[in-house]
Scaffold this motif. Structure first.
Motif, PDB file in Angstrom:
ATOM      1  N   VAL A 144      50.151  48.049  46.888  1.00  0.00           N
ATOM      2  CA  VAL A 144      49.301  46.931  47.174  1.00  0.00           C
ATOM      3  C   VAL A 144      48.311  46.395  46.843  1.00  0.00           C
ATOM      4  O   VAL A 144      47.569  47.100  45.821  1.00  0.00           O
ATOM      5  N   VAL A 145      48.446  45.170  46.186  1.00  0.00           N
ATOM      6  CA  VAL A 145      47.219  44.295  45.970  1.00  0.00           C
ATOM      7  C   VAL A 145      46.618  43.209  46.357  1.00  0.00           C
ATOM      8  O   VAL A 145      47.741  42.564  47.549  1.00  0.00           O
ATOM      9  N   ALA A 146      45.396  42.884  46.807  1.00  0.00           N
ATOM     10  CA  ALA A 146      44.597  41.781  47.609  1.00  0.00           C
ATOM     11  C   ALA A 146      43.787  41.165  46.874  1.00  0.00           C
ATOM     12  O   ALA A 146      42.573  42.034  46.377  1.00  0.00           O
ATOM     13  N   ASP A 147      43.682  40.345  47.425  1.00  0.00           N
ATOM     14  CA  ASP A 147      42.961  39.087  46.827  1.00  0.00           C
ATOM     15  C   ASP A 147      41.534  38.846  47.796  1.00  0.00           C
ATOM     16  O   ASP A 147      42.464  38.223  48.643  1.00  0.00           O
ATOM     17  N   ASN A 148      41.007  38.881  47.633  1.00  0.00           N
ATOM     18  CA  ASN A 148      39.572  39.365  48.863  1.00  0.00           C
ATOM     19  C   ASN A 148      38.989  37.821  49.013  1.00  0.00           C
ATOM     20  O   ASN A 148      38.972  37.353  47.503  1.00  0.00           O
ATOM     21  N   ARG A 149      37.779  37.865  49.374  1.00  0.00           N
ATOM     22  CA  ARG A 149      37.160  36.322  49.137  1.00  0.00           C
ATOM     23  C   ARG A 149      36.207  36.745  48.185  1.00  0.00           C
ATOM     24  O   ARG A 149      36.028  37.382  47.720  1.00  0.00           O
ATOM     25  N   TYR A 184      40.857  44.573  41.604  1.00  0.00           N
ATOM     26  CA  TYR A 184      39.924  44.178  40.623  1.00  0.00           C
ATOM     27  C   TYR A 184      38.633  44.010  42.352  1.00  0.00           C
ATOM     28  O   TYR A 184      37.758  43.676  42.106  1.00  0.00           O
ATOM     29  N   GLY A 185      38.892  42.257  42.856  1.00  0.00           N
ATOM     30  CA  GLY A 185      38.332  42.321  43.769  1.00  0.00           C
ATOM     31  C   GLY A 185      37.326  41.312  44.083  1.00  0.00           C
ATOM     32  O   GLY A 185      36.919  40.509  44.144  1.00  0.00           O
ATOM     33  N   GLY A 186      36.695  40.849  42.205  1.00  0.00           N
ATOM     34  CA  GLY A 186      35.439  40.447  42.161  1.00  0.00           C
ATOM     35  C   GLY A 186      35.933  38.768  41.539  1.00  0.00           C
ATOM     36  O   GLY A 186      36.607  38.526  41.457  1.00  0.00           O
ATOM     37  N   PRO A 187      34.250  38.363  41.592  1.00  0.00           N
ATOM     38  CA  PRO A 187      34.275  37.271  41.241  1.00  0.00           C
ATOM     39  C   PRO A 187      34.974  36.685  40.018  1.00  0.00           C
ATOM     40  O   PRO A 187      35.326  36.794  38.805  1.00  0.00           O
ATOM     41  N   GLY A 188      35.839  35.221  40.194  1.00  0.00           N
ATOM     42  CA  GLY A 188      36.812  34.819  38.720  1.00  0.00           C
ATOM     43  C   GLY A 188      37.319  35.077  38.136  1.00  0.00           C
ATOM     44  O   GLY A 188      38.077  34.848  36.911  1.00  0.00           O
ATOM     45  N   HIS A 189      38.281  36.305  39.121  1.00  0.00           N
ATOM     46  CA  HIS A 189      40.149  36.922  38.438  1.00  0.00           C
ATOM     47  C   HIS A 189      39.964  36.935  39.914  1.00  0.00           C
ATOM     48  O   HIS A 189      39.994  37.549  40.552  1.00  0.00           O
ATOM     49  N   GLN A 190      42.040  36.346  39.783  1.00  0.00           N
ATOM     50  CA  GLN A 190      42.472  36.812  40.900  1.00  0.00           C
ATOM     51  C   GLN A 190      43.257  37.890  40.160  1.00  0.00           C
ATOM     52  O   GLN A 190      44.257  38.054  38.703  1.00  0.00           O
ATOM     53  N   GLU A 191      44.041  38.909  40.592  1.00  0.00           N
ATOM     54  CA  GLU A 191      45.339  40.053  40.156  1.00  0.00           C
ATOM     55  C   GLU A 191      46.348  39.477  40.978  1.00  0.00           C
ATOM     56  O   GLU A 191      47.926  39.460  40.849  1.00  0.00           O
TER      57      GLU A 191
END
Length: 715
Positions: A523-528, A494-501
């Protein structure tokens, strides 16, 4: 039966689980919605009586409708879309402070439930009902119909007409409902608020005459009339929103603030401690005001200023008056080495800087006790994949910073409180679904029964932080994986603002385990740019969203490959929906050396086609003369001819044809650009589908997506 079919029949194992929980201010009862079982989509209204520790069914939709149609008014369908609510039956309800009366709508009809006696009665109305709410005394119910705000007294006039009064209504003007931007981007889903004495209402008036009108039409149904929606795209005009204090006897007072400078009405609260408090923001959201409203004159006074050179991020549940008259405000602590989201009372810090405050979710404590001023707060502490509940002492004279964590264990906890009653919802990796427990005076009283189906397996992702940015990540292997066997990689993004995976919640990994068992390392990553870590972590994406996010995803993938040698980086697929769909396409267009195939679901492809508040918050105005919008456009990236045949990575595009959030034009334009540049792609149009792709559509797509990725990655 395998996961896709089970997930479609059970709405991803959520049917039968309690939701929409609320607690009476005096702690006497808990109110919630739940369906009757794991495959029942119809939600009913229940109470949990704290004294007896028993549940009670209050409202059964089938009995109340008596076989009549369950069709929803268009405004109700739009509200459910904004809420991402796909359940049937009672979608939402509202209660008086002591939870003695509940009001709800079914198929546009108004019902009043006496939560003490358990009786439910239909109230005649002037038209289809949206968002009914009882007054604090429980004797009247306000509701919206056909753009007008009305108040029902609960009976019939002498001539058989509904005994309700028109409070406000104008042709072409909406009263009492949140406009699209407020609901979609600011989390404000309502447009009117009762005064504590029940004698007046604070109501929003929404004029959308300047907002561009877009036409949505499903080509699969050529006989149907097109749906015309007001859609404020980036750089265009927003709805004009004003606030008014309306007396039940016909009096009217306008609320005054500089709406030209501060056009966004973000939040409103009104309690018996003080008058209304509102938060307003400038268009680019870098400056805002917390205003106290005088309910007699409508004049406003600045209580606090909110400022950030990137954007202001208010904390849900704030601003609000505390019991001692001070004003609770959420903000950031960004000096003396701190980088935190905190709570303040008239400028005094209430929460320690090691907490990342996410939401103020209630007040707890019996009156006139040492706990009478306690707030119930959801926050993270160190680990963004986990969330806990805290008691925060907020009464005057208490220690400056006094926050105590409730309970033990790890996972994701949410809560609701009133009086001495606390309801805790616990999610985690070690159990299925949410476990809802009711406490009074810290003693367990009982549980809200969860009737949801149990998933067929228990995924165990490996959660870890990688790179010098400590990006949260998760890795999931097939359950029968043998170490040393290299597997293709699927990046679920997902990677967008306001949301974590990356969360310590089992339900987040159920579908991913199905993908892993199909032969991938997921693989799942929460970016900046995602929440949970720190304000600086979130806001570094300002005006350079694509570069930061994609760069972090690439770095996280390579760091994980160093730790997990069974990841075959020569075969990497990526899939996502909405912002995740945007990133999936961006990944194969910008970094074909890393990503080799993409499933692109409902993507934003041209940010000038997306809404004002979201887009301008992160990218600024399209007219500012910069190339920010072009740099973030998938259309521009797709128009560039690939350098060589290996750079033309295949994509599977998916989009709902009646999506009113990310309209289908995004994917159609991307497809045209890909075709013009000779890039391989396929497309699945979802007839009749909105942005949610509800009704089991998303689950039914899984096998088609799997077939595509297996073919594209060669195995």
């Amino acid at each position: 039966m395998e996961y896709p079919e089970l997930a479609a029949r059970t709405r991803r194992f959520s049917y039968g689980a309690p939701r929409a929980v609320s607690v009476a201010a005096d702690g006497s009862r808990v109110v919630f919605l739940r369906s009757s079982g794991p495959e029942d989509p119809v939600d009913r209204l229940y109470t949990f009586e704290v004294d007896s520790g028993r549940e009670r069914l209050i409202a059964e939709p089938a009995d109340l409708l008596s076989g009549r149609s369950a069709d929803l008014p268009p405004e109700e369908r739009a509200l459910r879309e904004r809420l991402r609510l796909s359940a049937g039956g009672i979608g939402s309800y509202a209660i008086d402070p002591d939870a003695r009366i509940a009001a709800f709508a079914l198929s546009g009809r108004l019902f009043r439930a006496d939560l003490v006696s358990g009786t439910v009665a239909e109230i005649p109305t002037a038209g289809p009902v949206i968002d009914p709410r009882p007054d604090p005394g429980g004797s009247k119910i306000a509701y919206v119909t056909s753009g007008a705000l009305r108040v029902a007294s609960g009976g019939l006039a002498g001539d058989g007409e509904p005994a309700d009064a028109l409070i406000a209504g104008e042709d072409g003007i909406g009263w009492g409902l949140a406009e699209f931007i407020a609901a979609e981007e600011f989390g404000r889903y309502r447009g009117y608020w009762w005064a504590p004495d029940g004698q007046s209402l604070l109501a929003a008036r929404v004029d959308e005459s300047r907002v561009p009108r877009w036409t949505l039409h499903d080509p699969a149904d050529p006989a149907a009339a097109p749906n015309v929606v007001n859609y404020p795209y980036a750089g265009s005009a927003n709805a004009e929103v004003t606030l008014h204090l309306l007396d039940l006897d016909g009096g009217w007072v306008d609320v005054h603030w500089d709406r030209e400078i501060y056009p966004y009405l973000v939040s409103v609260s009104w309690s018996e401690v003080g008058g209304p408090l509102i938060t307003v923001l400038r268009r680019l959201q870098q400056h805002g005001l917390v205003l106290a409203v005088d309910p007699r004159t409508g004049e406003t006074q600045v209580h606090a200023e909110l400022a950030d050179p990137r954007w202001v991020e208010p904390i849900p549940g704030t601003p609000a008056y505390l019991s001692d008259g001070r004003v609770l405000i959420g903000g950031e602590l960004a000096h003396d080495g701190y980088d935190a989201r905190c709570l303040f009372a008239d400028g005094t810090l209430l929460t320690p800087p090691n907490l990342y405050v996410r939401r103020v979710c209630g007040r707890i404590g019996a009156p006139d006790t040492q706990h009478s001023g306690e707030l119930l707060v959801e926050a993270s502490e160190g680990e963004p994949s986990e969330q806990y509940l805290y008691r925060v002492t907020a009464h005057a004279g208490a220690p400056i910073v006094d926050a105590h964590r409730i309970g033990t264990g790890s996972g994701w906890f949410t809560g609701f409180g009133g009086g001495q009653t606390l309801v805790v919802g616990a999610l985690g990796l070690d159990h299925s679904g949410a476990q809802w427990t009711v406490y009074r005076d810290d003693e367990k009283i009982g549980e809200l029964t969860n009737l949801a189906a149990t998933p067929p397996y228990a995924p165990r992702p490996v959660l870890e932080r990688v790179t010098d940015r400590r990006l949260p990540t998760g890795v999931l292997y097939p359950r029968n994986h043998v170490a040393g066997r290299r597997l293709p990689v699927l990046v679920d993004i997902y990677g967008g603002p306001g949301h974590q995976e990356v969360l310590s919640v089992r339900s987040r990994w159920l579908e991913r385990q199905w993908w892993a068992d199909a032969g991938f390392v997921v693989v799942v990553a929460d970016n900046r740019g995602t929440p949970g870590v720190a304000p600086s972590f979130e806001k570094v994406i300002h005006r350079r969203m694509a570069d930061v996010v994609l760069g972090d995803q690439v770095d996280a993938l390579r760091a994980l490959a160093d730790k997990h040698p069974d990841l075959d980086l020569s075969r990497v697929g990526i899939k996502g929906w909405s912002f995740g769909g945007y990133l999936s396409a961006l990944a194969v267009l910008r970094r074909p050396d890393v990503y080799h195939a993409a499933v692109v679901g409902a993507p934003v492809t041209d940010w000038q086609l997306y809404d004002t508040a979201y887009t301008e918050r992160y990218l600024g105005l399209p007219s500012d003369g910069s190339d920010v919008y072009a740099h973030h456009s998938l259309i521009e990236a797709a128009a560039e001819a690939p350098v060589g045949p290996l750079d033309a990575r295949p994509m599977l595009l998916i989009h709902g044809l009646v999506d009113d959030n990310v309209v289908a034009a995004h994917t159609l334009r991307l497809s045209a650009a890909l075709l013009a540049s000779g890039r391989p792609h396929s497309m699945i149009p979802l007839t009749g589908a909105t942005h949610m792709a509800a009704g089991g559509l998303a689950e039914r797509l899984l096998r088609l997506e799997l077939e595509f990725l297996r073919g594209a990655l060669g195995g």
